[in-house]
Design a protein around this motif. Structure first.
Motif, PDB file in Angstrom:
ATOM      1  N   LEU A 133       0.820  -1.209   0.000  1.00  0.00           N
ATOM      2  CA  LEU A 133       0.000   0.000   0.000  1.00  0.00           C
ATOM      3  C   LEU A 133       0.855   1.260   0.000  1.00  0.00           C
ATOM      4  O   LEU A 133       0.550   2.234  -0.694  1.00  0.00           O
ATOM      5  CB  LEU A 133      -0.921   0.004   1.218  1.00  0.00           C
ATOM      6  CG  LEU A 133      -2.227  -0.778   1.102  1.00  0.00           C
ATOM      7  CD1 LEU A 133      -2.946  -0.809   2.438  1.00  0.00           C
ATOM      8  CD2 LEU A 133      -3.117  -0.208   0.027  1.00  0.00           C
ATOM      9  N   ALA A 134       1.959   1.221   0.768  1.00  0.00           N
ATOM     10  CA  ALA A 134       2.856   2.379   0.819  1.00  0.00           C
ATOM     11  C   ALA A 134       3.513   2.616  -0.534  1.00  0.00           C
ATOM     12  O   ALA A 134       3.719   3.762  -0.947  1.00  0.00           O
ATOM     13  CB  ALA A 134       3.921   2.160   1.893  1.00  0.00           C
TER      14      ALA A 134
ATOM     15  N   LYS B 202       1.002   4.179  -3.158  1.00  0.00           N
ATOM     16  CA  LYS B 202       0.706   5.593  -2.946  1.00  0.00           C
ATOM     17  C   LYS B 202       1.699   6.511  -3.654  1.00  0.00           C
ATOM     18  O   LYS B 202       1.452   7.705  -3.780  1.00  0.00           O
ATOM     19  CB  LYS B 202       0.690   5.902  -1.452  1.00  0.00           C
ATOM     20  CG  LYS B 202      -0.546   5.359  -0.737  1.00  0.00           C
ATOM     21  CD  LYS B 202      -0.522   5.713   0.738  1.00  0.00           C
ATOM     22  CE  LYS B 202      -1.771   5.196   1.446  1.00  0.00           C
ATOM     23  NZ  LYS B 202      -1.767   5.546   2.887  1.00  0.00           N
ATOM     24  N   MET B 203       2.827   5.981  -4.118  1.00  0.00           N
ATOM     25  CA  MET B 203       3.821   6.807  -4.807  1.00  0.00           C
ATOM     26  C   MET B 203       3.584   6.860  -6.309  1.00  0.00           C
ATOM     27  O   MET B 203       4.307   7.533  -7.031  1.00  0.00           O
ATOM     28  CB  MET B 203       5.230   6.255  -4.545  1.00  0.00           C
ATOM     29  CG  MET B 203       5.623   6.247  -3.075  1.00  0.00           C
ATOM     30  SD  MET B 203       7.335   5.755  -2.891  1.00  0.00           S
ATOM     31  CE  MET B 203       7.308   4.141  -3.652  1.00  0.00           C
TER      32      MET B 203
ATOM     33  N   GLU C 275      -6.450  -1.158  -6.575  1.00  0.00           N
ATOM     34  CA  GLU C 275      -7.229  -1.187  -5.340  1.00  0.00           C
ATOM     35  C   GLU C 275      -8.391  -2.173  -5.447  1.00  0.00           C
ATOM     36  O   GLU C 275      -8.731  -2.851  -4.460  1.00  0.00           O
ATOM     37  CB  GLU C 275      -7.751   0.219  -5.024  1.00  0.00           C
ATOM     38  CG  GLU C 275      -6.657   1.191  -4.620  1.00  0.00           C
ATOM     39  CD  GLU C 275      -7.176   2.602  -4.404  1.00  0.00           C
ATOM     40  OE1 GLU C 275      -6.565   3.343  -3.634  1.00  0.00           O
ATOM     41  OE2 GLU C 275      -8.214   2.950  -5.036  1.00  0.00           O
TER      42      GLU C 275
ATOM     43  N   SER D 178      -3.539  12.817   3.775  1.00  0.00           N
ATOM     44  CA  SER D 178      -2.138  12.736   3.356  1.00  0.00           C
ATOM     45  C   SER D 178      -1.718  11.295   3.263  1.00  0.00           C
ATOM     46  O   SER D 178      -2.421  10.396   3.694  1.00  0.00           O
ATOM     47  CB  SER D 178      -1.232  13.476   4.346  1.00  0.00           C
ATOM     48  OG  SER D 178      -1.195  12.784   5.579  1.00  0.00           O
ATOM     49  N   ASP D 179      -0.519  11.073   2.712  1.00  0.00           N
ATOM     50  CA  ASP D 179       0.000   9.720   2.589  1.00  0.00           C
ATOM     51  C   ASP D 179       0.855   9.347   3.795  1.00  0.00           C
ATOM     52  O   ASP D 179       1.429   8.265   3.845  1.00  0.00           O
ATOM     53  CB  ASP D 179       0.856   9.591   1.315  1.00  0.00           C
ATOM     54  CG  ASP D 179       0.021   9.730   0.061  1.00  0.00           C
ATOM     55  OD1 ASP D 179      -1.194   9.478   0.158  1.00  0.00           O
ATOM     56  OD2 ASP D 179       0.573  10.104  -0.985  1.00  0.00           O
ATOM     57  N   ASP D 180       0.977  10.254   4.753  1.00  0.00           N
ATOM     58  CA  ASP D 180       1.891  10.037   5.865  1.00  0.00           C
ATOM     59  C   ASP D 180       1.289   9.109   6.912  1.00  0.00           C
ATOM     60  O   ASP D 180       0.087   9.093   7.157  1.00  0.00           O
ATOM     61  CB  ASP D 180       2.259  11.369   6.534  1.00  0.00           C
ATOM     62  CG  ASP D 180       3.122  12.228   5.624  1.00  0.00           C
ATOM     63  OD1 ASP D 180       3.752  11.655   4.722  1.00  0.00           O
ATOM     64  OD2 ASP D 180       3.151  13.461   5.816  1.00  0.00           O
TER      65      ASP D 180
END
Length: 317
Positions: free
Chosen positions: A181-182, A185-186, A195, A269-271
């Motif tokens: 998933l991380a 997101k890029m 997804e 956010s993606d954080d």
């Protein structure tokens, strides 16, 4: 460390706990100790399930597979994480990230399916004990375990292949490892197809095994409550309590990690904040460490097998 409009990536930067240098040293020591416990505990379970003839049953065959799975799963992520804690250059090559992503997803999927198979095994053992040797013969439990591994490999191969084909605009992964998933997101492109595939895979390989576990234990509890004597109920429950505890920890951590309330800042956010990262680490390290401890403490057969193995070593010396 972000590359805009870049189509070919050579390496990724793993952010991890880079904003908390003091925590990195603390967690390096803690995770190293846990990793050693994981190797020793699960390695011992694998050894006794092979050496001790009393443990040549479907339940311990599945348990041996689970222990081997935990060793493989943690080995794909923990050593690189430990190295990153001590290194100033927290990077991983693109190919290394792909391999880590594939193995992590494959091991996670396999564990979900395997826990479902183990629940079915406990259901047959308690609810249909007379049919157990027939239903759970070698021609059944070996293909069941092999099917769990096959499901994990196929699911991971499909999802990893789809992610690799994406175009990436950034190379900063806000995680300890290349979690799928991380990485997604890029991507610069639309990831709605990825997804959707992930949703289908989650339903098949995570929620369906969980449904099988819930149904199996509902029938098991119903069957145990019908036993008249307290000793009989206690003996029946002891045969599945270890597996039930492992399931609660495994799925409980997943549900808490993905269903806990998010702040507006996190949602937009993606954080990931430090708490999310530490929960993820708990899921990836604590569960494999707890499995052999739970089975050792709550299972008389495992205790006796370990004692027998230790006595053999002492006498051999």
């Amino acid at each position: 460390m972000e590359w805009e409009n870049q189509t070919i990536l050579v390496e990724f930067f793993l952010k991890g706990l880079s904003g908390y240098p003091r925590l990195e040293w603390l967690f390096f020591v803690l995770i190293l100790i846990m990793y050693v416990v994981i190797l020793l505990g699960n390695g011992t379970l694998i050894l006794i399930s092979i050496v001790d003839s009393h443990l040549h049953t479907p339940m311990y065959f599945f348990l041996g597979n689970l222990s081997f799975l935990d060793i493989c799963y943690t080995t794909t992520s923990i050593p690189p994480t430990l190295v990153s804690f001590l290194s100033e250059r927290k990077t991983i090559s693109f190919s290394g990230c792909v391999v880590q992503m594939f193995l992590g997803l494959a091991m996670g999927t396999t564990e979900c399916v395997l826990l479902g198979m183990m629940a079915f095994d406990r259901y047959v053992a308690i609810c249909n004990p007379l049919r157990y040797p027939v239903v759970m013969g070698k021609k059944s439990y070996v293909p069941m375990a092999a099917g769990s591994w096959f499901a994990g490999v196929i699911n991971s191969a499909v999802q990893t292949t789809l992610v690799v084909q994406l175009t990436f605009c950034r190379n900063v992964i806000n995680h300890f490892s290349c979690e799928i998933l991380a990485v997604m997101k890029m991507a610069c492109a639309d990831i709605s197809d990825n997804e959707f595939i992930m949703l289908v895979a989650t339903t098949l390989f995570t929620l369906m095994p969980l449904l099988l576990i819930v149904i199996s234990y509902s029938l098991i509890i119903s069957s145990i409550l019908k036993i008249r004597t307290s000793d009989g109920r206690s003996k029946a429950f002891s045969t599945c309590s270890a597996h039930l505890t492992v399931v609660i920890i495994f799925y409980g951590t997943i549900l808490f990690m993905y269903m806990k309330p998010k702040s507006k800042e996190t949602l937009n956010s993606d954080d990931l904040d430090a708490t999310d990262k530490l929960i993820s680490m708990f899921y990836g390290v604590m569960t494999p460490m707890m499995n052999p401890l739970i089975y050792s403490l709550r299972n008389k057969d495992v205790k006796e097998a370990v004692k027998h193995l230790l006595r053999r070593k002492v006498f051999n010396k």
